[in-house]
Design an enzyme around this catalytic site. Structure first.
Site, PDB file in Angstrom:
ATOM      1  N   GLU A  12      10.577  16.348  14.408  1.00  0.00           N
ATOM      2  CA  GLU A  12      10.986  16.102  13.024  1.00  0.00           C
ATOM      3  C   GLU A  12      10.214  17.077  12.137  1.00  0.00           C
ATOM      4  O   GLU A  12       9.007  16.935  11.955  1.00  0.00           O
ATOM      5  CB  GLU A  12      10.646  14.660  12.627  1.00  0.00           C
ATOM      6  CG  GLU A  12      11.122  14.337  11.223  1.00  0.00           C
ATOM      7  CD  GLU A  12      10.707  12.953  10.768  1.00  0.00           C
ATOM      8  OE1 GLU A  12       9.540  12.567  10.981  1.00  0.00           O
ATOM      9  OE2 GLU A  12      11.548  12.263  10.175  1.00  0.00           O
TER      10      GLU A  12
ATOM     11  N   CYS B 281      13.857  10.983   6.225  1.00  0.00           N
ATOM     12  CA  CYS B 281      13.952  10.504   7.610  1.00  0.00           C
ATOM     13  C   CYS B 281      15.375  10.602   8.125  1.00  0.00           C
ATOM     14  O   CYS B 281      15.593  10.685   9.328  1.00  0.00           O
ATOM     15  CB  CYS B 281      13.453   9.073   7.692  1.00  0.00           C
ATOM     16  SG  CYS B 281      14.271   8.001   6.513  1.00  0.00           S
TER      17      CYS B 281
ATOM     18  N   LYS C  53       0.845  -1.196   0.000  1.00  0.00           N
ATOM     19  CA  LYS C  53       0.000   0.000   0.000  1.00  0.00           C
ATOM     20  C   LYS C  53       0.881   1.246   0.000  1.00  0.00           C
ATOM     21  O   LYS C  53       1.437   1.636   1.025  1.00  0.00           O
ATOM     22  CB  LYS C  53      -0.926   0.040   1.221  1.00  0.00           C
ATOM     23  CG  LYS C  53      -2.035   1.058   1.012  1.00  0.00           C
ATOM     24  CD  LYS C  53      -2.511   1.729   2.262  1.00  0.00           C
ATOM     25  CE  LYS C  53      -1.664   2.863   2.730  1.00  0.00           C
ATOM     26  NZ  LYS C  53      -1.590   4.029   1.841  1.00  0.00           N
TER      27      LYS C  53
ATOM     28  N   GLU D 262      10.095   1.535  10.205  1.00  0.00           N
ATOM     29  CA  GLU D 262      11.130   2.531   9.891  1.00  0.00           C
ATOM     30  C   GLU D 262      10.463   3.885  10.058  1.00  0.00           C
ATOM     31  O   GLU D 262       9.612   4.260   9.246  1.00  0.00           O
ATOM     32  CB  GLU D 262      11.622   2.364   8.439  1.00  0.00           C
ATOM     33  CG  GLU D 262      12.294   1.038   8.154  1.00  0.00           C
ATOM     34  CD  GLU D 262      13.685   0.917   8.761  1.00  0.00           C
ATOM     35  OE1 GLU D 262      14.176   1.908   9.344  1.00  0.00           O
ATOM     36  OE2 GLU D 262      14.262  -0.174   8.660  1.00  0.00           O
TER      37      GLU D 262
HETATM   38  P1  NAD Z   1       2.689   8.615   7.395  1.00  0.00           P
HETATM   39  O1  NAD Z   1       3.010   7.915   8.656  1.00  0.00           O
HETATM   40  O2  NAD Z   1       1.677   9.685   7.410  1.00  0.00           O
HETATM   41  O3  NAD Z   1       2.211   7.564   6.278  1.00  0.00           O
HETATM   42  C1  NAD Z   1       2.992   6.476   5.876  1.00  0.00           C
HETATM   43  C2  NAD Z   1       2.077   5.419   5.294  1.00  0.00           C
HETATM   44  O4  NAD Z   1       1.201   4.945   6.308  1.00  0.00           O
HETATM   45  C3  NAD Z   1       1.186   5.906   4.150  1.00  0.00           C
HETATM   46  O5  NAD Z   1       1.075   4.886   3.189  1.00  0.00           O
HETATM   47  C4  NAD Z   1      -0.141   6.124   4.860  1.00  0.00           C
HETATM   48  O6  NAD Z   1      -1.249   6.028   3.976  1.00  0.00           O
HETATM   49  C5  NAD Z   1      -0.129   4.994   5.864  1.00  0.00           C
HETATM   50  N1  NAD Z   1      -1.005   5.187   7.013  1.00  0.00           N
HETATM   51  C6  NAD Z   1      -1.452   6.362   7.540  1.00  0.00           C
HETATM   52  N2  NAD Z   1      -2.278   6.126   8.587  1.00  0.00           N
HETATM   53  C7  NAD Z   1      -2.334   4.776   8.741  1.00  0.00           C
HETATM   54  C8  NAD Z   1      -3.007   3.910   9.657  1.00  0.00           C
HETATM   55  N3  NAD Z   1      -3.781   4.384  10.637  1.00  0.00           N
HETATM   56  N4  NAD Z   1      -2.839   2.574   9.528  1.00  0.00           N
HETATM   57  C9  NAD Z   1      -2.034   2.073   8.561  1.00  0.00           C
HETATM   58  N5  NAD Z   1      -1.392   2.834   7.657  1.00  0.00           N
HETATM   59  C10 NAD Z   1      -1.522   4.182   7.750  1.00  0.00           C
HETATM   60  O7  NAD Z   1       4.095   9.109   6.845  1.00  0.00           O
HETATM   61  P2  NAD Z   1       4.385  10.015   5.569  1.00  0.00           P
HETATM   62  O8  NAD Z   1       3.887  11.379   5.905  1.00  0.00           O
HETATM   63  O9  NAD Z   1       3.902   9.348   4.323  1.00  0.00           O
HETATM   64  O10 NAD Z   1       5.989   9.966   5.532  1.00  0.00           O
HETATM   65  C11 NAD Z   1       6.746  10.774   6.329  1.00  0.00           C
HETATM   66  C12 NAD Z   1       7.281  10.044   7.542  1.00  0.00           C
HETATM   67  O11 NAD Z   1       7.948   8.858   7.154  1.00  0.00           O
HETATM   68  C13 NAD Z   1       8.322  10.840   8.301  1.00  0.00           C
HETATM   69  O12 NAD Z   1       8.090  10.764   9.684  1.00  0.00           O
HETATM   70  C14 NAD Z   1       9.637  10.144   7.954  1.00  0.00           C
HETATM   71  O13 NAD Z   1      10.648  10.290   8.886  1.00  0.00           O
HETATM   72  C15 NAD Z   1       9.183   8.741   7.824  1.00  0.00           C
HETATM   73  N6  NAD Z   1      10.161   7.981   7.016  1.00  0.00           N
HETATM   74  C16 NAD Z   1      10.976   7.083   7.634  1.00  0.00           C
HETATM   75  C17 NAD Z   1      11.922   6.383   6.889  1.00  0.00           C
HETATM   76  C18 NAD Z   1      12.826   5.383   7.531  1.00  0.00           C
HETATM   77  O14 NAD Z   1      13.353   4.543   6.813  1.00  0.00           O
HETATM   78  N7  NAD Z   1      13.037   5.411   8.832  1.00  0.00           N
HETATM   79  C19 NAD Z   1      12.040   6.612   5.524  1.00  0.00           C
HETATM   80  C20 NAD Z   1      11.194   7.549   4.928  1.00  0.00           C
HETATM   81  C21 NAD Z   1      10.241   8.216   5.691  1.00  0.00           C
END
Ligand code: NAD
Length: 453
Positions: free
Chosen positions: A354, A261, A152, A227
């Site tokens: 962040e 991230c 997803k 992650e």
């Molecule tokens: P997000 O947490 O808003 O969403 C990530 C994914 O989770 C999306 O596909 C979203 O649709 C899904 N999601 C949202 N709510 C959900 C729920 N209740 N249940 C299941 N899935 C759900 O993150 P984002 O805004 O897309 O990305 C930014 C974040 O990702 C930042 O905090 C960044 O640090 C982190 N990130 C971490 C890494 C790593 O490897 N550590 C890499 C890239 C991004």
């Protein structure tokens, strides 16, 4: 339908069907049905299919890079680099099916052996900042280990994941082995987390959503790897090559518009070097090319959305003065200039949360112990850097920093062949390298009696 917006123009660039609970359940059912045959594919044949997929992705890399650059607002050169990593990732894990070794263990009365078994259906949930590359870190080891997948992608950037599904089918991956559903996290992601037929969730995203996923997955005791966010420190000692450290510092925060991230958004500079460092940094930030993602010279594009820009802007004007502002275009597009706040205290909001945007905090320190204390004074533990010419100090500090990845005299974080992941609230488990395969397999122990009794 999901209207997919191009952040540099604010125009809709594509519409894709919006999946809901029904489509999620159908994808899980397809993956479940495909699992017995996929796990039974001979290791060499599974490897060959993954190699064919890598070759097909390589053939499509130019188009995929353009799609990603437009949809995520990232510079085309970066997008090309990401597609090269996607190809490398599938090639690397194509080597895994024939190398998933077990052990034999000396025991009384027979032979004891271990096997690495696939988990079943794995649910992969990915963010919008590095859409296809992060998907590949999960899909490639997941498939290599014999699992079937429901992926997803983030709603804002589903296009390259949908292309991956199409390319994989064309390359010979059997139907049902990889299923992509584009839909809201609160609906499709939540359903994957709750679904009794999903054995594992691999999630990349925010720490906040990650907490909910860990709690939700507990109901069915799913395996979970997370992650999550970061607030990494770039520790620069006075004895470093300051020119090199300052020249590299802007893109360590502002690459991908700070939506990274691993962004080294806390620049810790030894106090005696602050003035020299700041003047070098100013020159580098002012010279940045911010603009059209499709232009070859662009180093930074727009933010992903208007909401993201609002959130980022809220960190400026709070506690710390703006010391440096780089360029940003006018007009349509979710632009925000690269911005350096200095001097910042590590207790300021911009240094604790962040930001996920192009805002760097410069925090002065005095001596090695304070550098370590400040670097570790955060709930996160993903990445970081140490710049010094003193090799022993570099290794001492690198070992003392509580993060999953540290680079010395470099700001790189990620390689296909080496483990990547977080300490503390930056996550659970490791992606990439050989370690990722541990998270897509269960250890099975088999005892074969050779003696009576
Ligand atoms: P997000 O947490 O808003 O969403 C990530 C994914 O989770 C999306 O596909 C979203 O649709 C899904 N999601 C949202 N709510 C959900 C729920 N209740 N249940 C299941 N899935 C759900 O993150 P984002 O805004 O897309 O990305 C930014 C974040 O990702 C930042 O905090 C960044 O640090 C982190 N990130 C971490 C890494 C790593 O490897 N550590 C890499 C890239 C991004």
């Amino acid at each position: 339908m999901i209207a997919v917006v191009e952040p540099a123009t604010e125009q809709v660039m594509a519409e894709v069907p919006r999946a809901g609970v029904e489509e999620t359940d159908a994808a899980v059912a397809a993956a479940k049905a495909a699992f017995p045959a996929w796990r039974a594919v001979a290791p060499g044949d599974r490897a060959a299919i993954l190699r064919a997929l890598a070759a097909a992705l390589e053939a499509n890399a130019g188009e995929l890079a353009k799609l990603e650059a437009r949809n995520a607002g990232k510079p085309i050169r970066d997008a090309r680099g990401e597609m090269a990593m996607v190809v490398e990732c599938f090639r690397y894990y194509a080597g895994a099916p024939e190398r998933l070794l077990g052990r034999t263990i000396p025991v009384a009365g027979g032979v004891d052996m271990t096997f690495r078994e696939p988990l079943g259906v794995v649910g992969l949930i990915t963010p919008w900042n590095f859409p296809l590359v992060i998907a590949s870190w999960k899909v490639a080891p997941g498939l290599a280990a014999g699992n079937t997948v429901v992926l997803k992608p983030a709603e804002l950037t589903p296009l390259t994941a949908l292309e991956l599904e199409r390319i994989a089918l064309d390359a010979g991956l059997p139907k049902g082995v990889l299923n992509v559903i584009a839909g809201p996290g609160s609906v499709c992601g939540k359903r994957l987390v709750e679904h009794p037929d999903v054995a594992k969730i691999a999630f990349t995203g925010s720490t906040e959503v990650g907490r909910g996923i860990a709690a939700g997955a507990a109901q069915t005791i799913k395996r979970v790897t997370l992650e999550l966010g970061g607030k990494s420190a770039n520790v620069i000692f006075a004895d470093a090559d300051l020119g090199a450290a300052a020249a590299a510092a802007p893109l360590a925060v502002f690459a991908n518009s700070g939506q990274d991230c691993c962004a080294r958004s806390r620049i810790l500079v030894e106090r005696s070097a602050t003035d020299a460092f700041m003047s070098e940094l100013e020159r580098a930030v002012k010279a940045m090319h911010v603009g059209d993602p499709l232009s070859e010279e662009t180093e930074m594009g727009p933010l992903i959305s208007a909401d993201q820009r609002r959130a980022v802007a809220s960190y400026v004007g709070d506690d710390a003065p703006v010391a440096i502002r780089g360029p940003a275009p006018d007009g349509p597009g979710f632009w925000y200039p690269p911005t350096v706040l200095a001097p910042v205290s590590n207790s300021d909001r911009a240094a604790r949360e962040e930001v996920f945007g192009p805002i760097a905090c410069v925090i002065p320190f005095d001596g090695e112990p304070e550098a370590i204390t400040l670097a570790n004074d955060t709930i996160y533990g993903l990445s970081g850097s140490v710049w010094t010419r003193d090799g022993a100090k570099a290794l001492r500090v690198a070992r003392a920093i509580e993060t999953g990845v540290v680079s010395i005299n470099s700001n790189t974080s990620v390689r296909v062949t080496t483990p990547f992941g977080g300490f503390k609230q930056s996550g659970v488990g490791r992606e990439l390298g050989p370690d990722a395969l541990d998270h897509y397999t269960e250890v099975k122990n088999v005892f074969y009696a050779t003696e009576e009794g």
